[in-house]
Design a protein around this motif. Structure first.
Motif, short mmCIF file in Angstrom:
data_model
loop_
_atom_site.label_atom_id
_atom_site.label_comp_id
_atom_site.label_asym_id
_atom_site.label_seq_id
_atom_site.Cartn_x
_atom_site.Cartn_y
_atom_site.Cartn_z
N ARG A 1 1.70 -5.04 6.25
CA ARG A 1 1.81 -3.75 6.06
C ARG A 1 3.28 -3.18 5.30
O ARG A 1 3.35 -2.29 4.51
N GLY A 2 4.25 -3.95 5.86
CA GLY A 2 5.41 -3.62 5.27
C GLY A 2 5.82 -2.24 5.38
O GLY A 2 5.96 -1.63 6.74
N SER A 3 6.31 -1.52 4.55
CA SER A 3 6.48 0.00 4.36
C SER A 3 5.39 0.65 4.22
O SER A 3 5.38 2.12 4.27
N LEU A 4 4.17 0.18 4.07
CA LEU A 4 2.95 1.15 3.84
C LEU A 4 2.66 1.79 5.09
O LEU A 4 2.68 1.49 6.29
N ALA A 5 2.41 3.07 4.99
CA ALA A 5 1.96 4.02 6.24
C ALA A 5 0.57 4.79 5.71
O ALA A 5 0.54 4.99 4.65
N PRO A 6 -0.08 4.90 6.83
CA PRO A 6 -1.35 5.80 6.69
C PRO A 6 -0.96 7.33 6.37
O PRO A 6 -0.08 7.90 6.56
#
Length: 219
Positions: free
Chosen positions: A157-162
């Motif tokens: 996910r790294g910096s990916l956020a829902p």
């Protein structure tokens, strides 16, 4: 039939040096682990025991105690192997897909997991145990797989956020549960809630529906 590695393990007069014996031990350990996984996939924990595993592996049962410390140690080894299963079946690359959003990530995970479970009878057996048995052995295997999946998601996910306001942990649990139930229902009766799950086209429909659900939540 005993494989060569097991015969060498049980033959004290081979005259070979330590390096040869170490290699033979590794082959024997792998043979025992493969036999244990095969036995679990076909017959479940009801017939899972030291004697049964030894017969299938073609080795003396004392080797299982020597190398794995007994049945509990063997189950631990299978649990460790499940971490490798996640790495092998759910690769940590984008597969040519640009993961620009959390929705991209969850779509990829969902489709990879669906395909992996469809093609692994041992994992399907473990999933079935999780919802029908509450034993220490089953819990160990379940926790090992869940931990490996969580680590995969964390690394990818790294910096990916829902999106804000979305309880991703709850949504992901429901999506994964849906995938697991589809696979188990297909194995048991070839359908789920009236949806046929027998042909590649059937599974394409299921995959498309899964993608729409994920995108509906995460965009």
């Amino acid at each position: 039939m005993l494989n060569e590695a097991v015969i060498l393990e049980n033959s004290p007069g081979t005259g070979e040096g330590p390096e040869r014996r170490v290699r033979d031990r590794g082959a024997t350990e792998r043979a025992i682990l493969v036999a244990a996984k095969g036995l679990l996939a076909e017959e479940g924990f009801q017939n899972f025991g030291i004697n049964a595993v030894a017969r299938r592996a073609g080795c003396d049962k004392q080797l299982i105690y020597r190398y794995y410390g007994g049945l509990d140690g063997l189950v631990e080894a299978i649990g460790t192997d499940l971490g490798t299963w996640v790495k092998d079946r759910i690769p940590e690359d984008a597969g040519g897909m640009f993961l620009l959003t959390y929705g991209d990530l969850m779509e990829r995970l969902s489709l990879l997991l669906l395909d992996a479970l469809r093609n692994d009878p041992l994992m399907r057996r473990i999933l079935a145990w999780e919802i029908s048995e509450n034993t220490e052995q089953v819990r160990r295997l379940s926790e090992a797989r869940s931990k490996a999946l969580a680590l995969w998601l964390e690394r990818m996910r790294g910096s990916l956020a829902p999106p804000k306001g979305v309880d991703a942990a709850a949504v992901n649990a429901v999506v994964i549960a849906a995938i697991q139930h589809l696979v188990l229902a297909a194995a048991a009766g070839g359908q789920c809630a009236g949806l046929s799950l027998k042909t590649p086209k059937d599974w394409e429909k299921a995959a498309t529906a899964l993608k729409r659900i994920v995108r509906g939540v995460y965009g």
